[in-house]
Design a protein around this motif. Structure first.
Motif, short mmCIF file in Angstrom:
data_model
loop_
_atom_site.label_atom_id
_atom_site.label_comp_id
_atom_site.label_asym_id
_atom_site.label_seq_id
_atom_site.Cartn_x
_atom_site.Cartn_y
_atom_site.Cartn_z
N HIS A 115 0.84 -1.20 0.00
CA HIS A 115 0.00 0.00 0.00
C HIS A 115 0.87 1.26 0.00
CE1 HIS A 115 0.96 0.08 4.28
NE2 HIS A 115 0.41 -1.10 4.43
N LEU A 116 0.21 2.39 -0.12
CA LEU A 116 0.90 3.66 -0.31
C LEU A 116 1.90 3.96 0.80
CD1 LEU A 116 0.83 5.99 -2.39
CD2 LEU A 116 -0.77 7.17 -0.86
N PHE A 117 1.60 3.56 2.02
CA PHE A 117 2.49 3.85 3.15
C PHE A 117 3.83 3.14 3.01
CE2 PHE A 117 4.11 3.20 7.47
CZ PHE A 117 4.00 4.48 7.99
N ASN A 118 3.84 1.94 2.41
CA ASN A 118 5.06 1.13 2.33
C ASN A 118 5.81 1.25 1.01
OD1 ASN A 118 4.69 0.06 4.89
ND2 ASN A 118 3.73 -1.83 4.17
N LEU A 119 5.11 1.49 -0.08
CA LEU A 119 5.71 1.41 -1.41
C LEU A 119 6.83 2.42 -1.61
CD1 LEU A 119 2.56 0.93 -3.66
CD2 LEU A 119 4.34 -0.77 -3.22
N ILE B 170 -7.02 -4.99 -8.94
CA ILE B 170 -7.88 -5.29 -7.80
C ILE B 170 -7.02 -5.48 -6.54
CG2 ILE B 170 -7.87 -7.77 -8.25
CD1 ILE B 170 -10.79 -5.67 -6.77
N GLU B 171 -5.78 -5.97 -6.70
CA GLU B 171 -4.88 -6.12 -5.56
C GLU B 171 -4.47 -4.75 -5.00
OE1 GLU B 171 -5.05 -9.78 -7.71
OE2 GLU B 171 -4.44 -7.78 -8.43
N GLU B 172 -4.26 -3.78 -5.90
CA GLU B 172 -3.92 -2.43 -5.44
C GLU B 172 -5.11 -1.78 -4.75
OE1 GLU B 172 -0.51 -0.82 -8.52
OE2 GLU B 172 -2.57 -0.95 -9.26
N VAL B 173 -6.31 -2.04 -5.25
CA VAL B 173 -7.52 -1.54 -4.60
C VAL B 173 -7.61 -2.12 -3.17
CG1 VAL B 173 -10.06 -1.63 -4.59
CG2 VAL B 173 -8.82 -1.14 -6.72
N LEU C 80 -10.69 4.50 -10.49
CA LEU C 80 -9.30 4.38 -10.90
C LEU C 80 -9.00 2.99 -11.47
CD1 LEU C 80 -7.52 6.18 -7.91
CD2 LEU C 80 -7.70 7.03 -10.24
N LYS C 81 -9.65 1.99 -10.92
CA LYS C 81 -9.47 0.61 -11.41
C LYS C 81 -9.99 0.47 -12.84
CE LYS C 81 -11.52 -3.97 -10.64
NZ LYS C 81 -12.54 -3.81 -11.69
N ALA D 84 -7.48 0.22 0.21
CA ALA D 84 -8.66 0.20 1.08
C ALA D 84 -8.27 -0.25 2.49
CB ALA D 84 -9.72 -0.73 0.50
N PHE D 85 -7.37 -1.22 2.57
CA PHE D 85 -6.92 -1.73 3.87
C PHE D 85 -6.20 -0.64 4.65
CE2 PHE D 85 -3.23 -3.52 6.19
CZ PHE D 85 -3.90 -4.17 7.20
N VAL D 86 -5.22 0.03 4.03
CA VAL D 86 -4.44 1.01 4.79
C VAL D 86 -5.28 2.24 5.12
CG1 VAL D 86 -3.44 2.37 2.86
CG2 VAL D 86 -2.14 2.04 4.98
N PHE D 87 -6.24 2.59 4.26
CA PHE D 87 -7.13 3.71 4.55
C PHE D 87 -7.97 3.39 5.79
CE2 PHE D 87 -11.29 5.86 3.85
CZ PHE D 87 -10.85 7.17 3.95
N PHE D 88 -8.44 2.15 5.87
CA PHE D 88 -9.24 1.75 7.02
C PHE D 88 -8.41 1.74 8.30
CE2 PHE D 88 -10.81 -1.48 9.96
CZ PHE D 88 -12.11 -1.03 10.16
N ILE D 89 -7.25 1.08 8.27
CA ILE D 89 -6.44 0.93 9.47
C ILE D 89 -5.91 2.28 9.95
CG2 ILE D 89 -4.31 -0.05 10.40
CD1 ILE D 89 -6.69 -1.99 10.08
#
Length: 506
Positions: free
Chosen positions: A120-124, A297-300, A278-279, A304-309
């Motif tokens: 996700h965006l935080f790690n990439l 779909i994996e990027e989505v 975007l997908k 979505a995961f990092v936005f939630f957490i």
């Protein structure tokens, strides 16, 4: 016999190579004449982590030990990884902003093939990060926040109904748990378009997995340390960091949500809508003219995961700690409430997007909470090329070296914030803020790699706190912890027990 002897020689040779390699790693700063603290051979300078100290305290102790050294950075060993631990705010500004092109990467572990939720965006890093950041930037504009605003207000209204019901039965409540339920419902609605109902259902799935996602890992401290110290090797070894049941839950939710929305052409003007858009864009042109493909779909799933957490934990913790301080400082609480009432009067008692932006003193309270209770203790960066610290030619950050900016420790530096453990929202008045460097306040990072969800996090915290303070008076009671006891096993600033306060409906 000969084979046994040969194997013995190979084993001895390998042991010698590993020992020499570790010796070179653990004497990295000594050989360069840079101040450092002698590391543990395995755990480096975090030997007390998860035993008696959380990560915040480990970094604070290191910062306090070297704060008067006048060095722009000192040595810090994160397991066996030698890290440039930044002390000087000018160097922090160079790393985050002025020389960002050399420090755009974080050097964190992610594995898009075997652990897609980690990418996700935080790690990439590198081109992957730049492309994704460009793609997602449009989803967090002020205009998009206005679209989501009514949804957040509707959840806040439900939150107030639940709170009134609970207070009528028992005025002493675990406020940390309740604000967590509020942010879970907000993020679940805005990110997934799902009514989580965690405000009323203590066993709600999103709340359950949201809490578990922050503390449960696939591996123990040793393997997590290996992944953290050698992220590229860990990726080549196809290691996975996320616990399988966490991945399974979020993957199921995201795939089901995307499938239903696409099949029935559902539009909700939320974060998931933007990700789906975007997908489904086969190609898009970025601001620099570069043409890129849409999201997979994996990027989505990962975003979505990092936005939630990120949105769930940071906002709920900040709200909980803010209410704790307001309960201990009733004169500040009264001042916030007076501002809310005055602003609402101007807006005909309606919580509008513009209304919450006018809550200036409430925003100072939130900023002071973020300073005093910095949820994520540090910012990570990695040097792309050899970097000589401006004005300090003896201090060099080598290509590929990790850099750590201890934001929480900076926020508790008495030379920047006098009496740093006192709660004083006036520190963030326009006059006092103007007298400090911008990088003296880093709860959301700074520069091109700052927190992309900053506006959303501020919006939900302002709405939630404004509604709570308007409707209830908060005070301490016999069950209120003082002082707070932090959980040493939590990377974010979590407490061991509940945060009980006494509430009185207004």
């Amino acid at each position: 016999m000969a084979l046994t002897y040969l194997l013995f020689q190979v084993a001895v040779a390998l042991l010698a190579i590993v020992t020499y390699y570790l010796h070179r790693k653990l004497t990295y700063f000594k050989r360069r004449g840079i101040p450092f603290e002698q590391p543990h051979p395995i755990k480096g300078n975090i030997a007390e982590l998860q035993k008696t100290k959380n990560f915040h305290q480990v970094l604070q102790d290191h910062y306090d030990k070297f704060r008067e050294s006048k060095a722009p950075f000192v040595g810090f060993y994160l397991f066996q990884n030698p890290v440039a631990f930044v002390l000087d705010l000018d160097l922090a500004k160079h790393v985050l902003i002025k020389d960002f092109s050399n420090f755009s990467d974080k050097g964190m572990f992610y594995n898009e093939k075997d652990d897609p939720i980690s990418a996700h965006l935080f790690n990439l890093d590198g081109p992957q990060w730049r492309l994704l950041r460009n793609k997602l930037s449009s989803t967090f504009t002020s205009g998009k926040m206005k679209y989501m605003y009514p949804t957040v207000v509707s959840v806040a209204n439900e939150f107030m109904s639940v709170m009134h019901e609970k207070v009528s039965k028992d005025p002493v409540l675990d406020i940390r748990d309740l604000v967590a339920r509020f942010t879970v419902d907000v993020i679940g609605t805005c990110a997934f378009g799902i009514k989580c109902n965690s405000l009323r259902d203590e066993k709600a799935e999103f709340l359950h997995f949201g809490k578990r996602s922050l503390v449960e890992k696939r591996h123990g401290l040793f393997l997590n340390g290996f992944i953290r110290s050698y992220p590229q090797l860990a990726r080549k070894l196809r290691m996975v960091r996320t616990a399988q049941h966490i991945t399974d839950f979020y993957e199921r939710i995201v795939r089901e949500t995307v499938a239903v929305r696409e099949k029935e052409n559902i539009k909700r003007n939320d974060f998931m809508d933007m990700l789906i858009e975007l997908k489904n864009q086969k190609e898009m042109t970025l601001e620099n003219g570069e043409v890129v493909k849409g999201l997979t779909i994996e990027e989505v799933l990962a975003q979505a995961f990092v936005f939630f957490i990120a949105g769930f934990e940071t906002s709920s913790s900040t709200m909980g700690y803010a209410l704790y301080e307001l309960a201990k400082n009733p004169h500040i609480q009264d001042k916030v409430r007076a501002e809310i009432e005055e602003v609402l009067e101007r807006y005909d008692q309606e919580f509008s997007y513009e209304c919450t932006k006018d809550l200036k003193y409430l925003n100072q309270v939130i900023n002071e909470t973020l300073r005093l209770y910095t949820i994520v203790p540090n910012l990570d960066r990695k040097a792309a090329k050899r970097y000589v610290v401006p004005g300090n030619p003896k201090f060099v950050i080598e290509a590929g070296q990790s850099v750590m900016i201890p934001s929480s420790a900076i926020h508790h530096d008495p030379s920047i914030y006098p009496e740093p453990y006192e709660f004083r929202p006036d520190r963030f008045s326009p006059e006092e803020s103007a007298g400090r460097p911008s990088v003296a306040f880093l709860p959301f990072g700074d520069g091109p790699r700052n927190c992309i969800g900053l506006r959303f996090g501020q919006m939900q915290a302002r709405i939630g706190l404004a509604q709570l303070i308007k409707n209830f008076k908060f005070s301490t009671c016999s069950k209120t912890p003082n002082p707070l006891v932090y959980d040493p096993k939590s990377f974010v600033l979590g407490i061991k027990e509940g945060l009980y306060l006494k509430l009185e409906a207004i």
